[in-house]
Design an enzyme around this catalytic site. Structure first.
Site: not given
Length: 469
Positions: A80, A154, A178
């Site tokens: 990420k 996210s 997330s």
């Protein structure tokens, strides 16, 4: 064995160790898959084909020399884009950092490299992770099951990359759902471990009070493998746990041992889509069929936002004050509106927030004295059209914003308890529905065992999307 891009990380690691596949063969298969589907999905904000090839060549040389290898030797992994990667662009989902190349790795990336992983690139995130969808001023990420729809956020880039077969493993971060939200919406497995289990350093601006890092994968065993690599104390993270982590892969072989399970499709008061509610209750029946005791009961959660909001927003403000002042337009309107509310938080609000947090934690500790696991939906709805959160859920009007479609995770970021999300069904439109499991502090192993038992009883990987173009 399937084509390398279709294989699980555990299969890939075994085949590489047995010299049945080379790291280079695996990587090229993965890069071809990324080239085929990522232009549609936008899961990667940066693909590092050259760096990954160098890493794969190094992994091959180690094997040829008979050198010791790590548990992820030669396995392609995505990271990420809130994790710093030395020598590789790290944007934090912003234009302002569009050319930023860190000189150091985050703890998570250090551990991936030490385990032999081949990092193929950085997955998309909302700016600093501060949005319930994976959209920013640089890129929108789309759901592999239906590219007109959201991945949630996210960690949606990681979830989409795993679901579409671009990588078998990816990392995520989570301070309000997330990991579990995009795992649920993209039909993969994700686990947010106990707060502090995976050290988070350096801080990318998300909430130090609540954020946790963890894996996203297509199988439970792969998540257990990656969680074992990432876990363990690091003194650079002041909240990192000092106790040694368990051997999560070995724990999968242990009996599920009939845990006491509570199930609540709405936590007693939340708006939930009818299909999501039905899938949650059906999953509870699967656990009953596995010999577990399941009771439909909601924990005594009060409105947690008066405690969560001032703590979360003031923590984010403290980390991003200068960036917010210099680059206010980096954030999408939803985030700008949320951040604007933080300007009026007082010291008294923060003090009341801590008071409410400790009361919430005490109440949940009492609840988990009676139950080993709690089952809830991962999200209140399945994936919705990109950028169009629902205004009605389950026949009820809901306020705009991420809290309406991903409300189930926040209570457990507040307690720091581990949570996991796994696929348990699909809507009439074929979209994944995720179930969230919550366990006591430190008991990630129970979540993994329960998910593995469910995975065996009701396999989900055969239904993963293949053609996302």
């Amino acid at each position: 064995m399937p084509a390398p891009w279709q294989a699980d990380a555990t299969e890939i690691a075994r085949a590489i160790a047995a010299r049945e596949l080379s790291p280079g063969e695996v990587l090229e298969s993965v890069l071809e898959r990324i080239a085929a589907v990522d232009p549609t999905l936008g899961a990667f904000i940066t693909v590092d084909a050259d760096g990954a090839r160098r890493a794969a060549q190094g992994a091959e040389r180690q094997l040829a020399a008979g050198a010791p290898v790590g548990p992820l030797h030669g396995v392609p992994v995505a990271v990420k884009d809130l994790e710093d990667t030395a020598g590789l662009r790290t944007t934090y989902g912003t234009r302002a950092f569009g050319d930023r190349v860190p000189r150091r790795d985050s703890v998570v990336v250090e551990r991936l490299r030490a385990a032999g992983a081949v990092i193929v690139g950085k997955t998309n995130t909302s700016a600093f992770g501060l949005l319930g969808e994976t959209r920013n001023r640089l890129l929108d990420t789309r759901n592999p099951w239906d590219p007109t729809r959201t991945t949630g956020g996210s960690s949606g880039g990681s979830a989409a990359a795993v679901a579409a077969g671009m990588v078998p493993l990816a990392t995520g971060t989570d301070s309000a759902g997330s990991i579990t939200c995009p795992a649920g919406m993209c039909g993969v497995f994700g686990i947010k471990p106990t707060h502090g289990r995976v050290p988070m350093w350096p801080d990318a601006g998300d909430s130090l009070i609540f954020v946790a890092g963890g894996p996203l994968s297509r199988t439970v065993e792969d998540a257990a493998l990656l969680l074992g690599v990432l876990s363990g104390h690091d003194s650079r993270d002041p909240v990192a746990l000092r106790e040694p982590p368990q051997d999560y892969r070995s724990s999968l072989a242990a009996s599920l041992d009939r845990p006491r399970i509570a199930c609540s499709p709405d936590l007693g008061r939340l708006a939930v889509d009818d299909e999501v509610r039905a899938a949650t209750l059906a999953a509870a029946r699967v656990f009953e069929g596995l010999g577990c005791s399941v009771v439909e009961e909601a924990p005594p959660v009060a409105d947690w936002m008066p405690a969560y909001a001032p703590l979360y927003l003031s923590d984010v403000q403290a980390g991003l004050k200068d960036f917010l002042a210099d680059h206010p337009d980096e954030f999408l309107p939803e985030t700008q509106q949320e951040m604007a509310g933080s300007e009026h938080i007082t010291g008294a609000d923060v003090a009341r927030g801590w008071n409410g947090l400790w009361r919430h934690r005490a109440g949940m500790a009492d609840f988990f004295d009676r139950y080993d696991l709690l089952l809830t939906p991962a999200t209140a709805v399945a994936a919705f059209p990109l950028g169009e959160p629902p205004a009605r859920i389950g026949g009820a009007d809901v306020p705009p914003g991420w809290l309406s479609f991903m409300p189930f995770a926040v209570p457990w970021n507040m307690t720091g308890q581990p949570t996991g999300s796994m696929p348990v069904g699909r809507t009439r439109d074929g979209l994944p529905i995720g179930l969230m499991m919550i366990a006591r502090h430190g008991d990630e192993a129970l979540i993994l065992r329960a998910a593995a038992a469910f995975e065996q009883a009701q396999p989900w990987t055969a239904g993963l999307p293949v053609d996302c173009a």
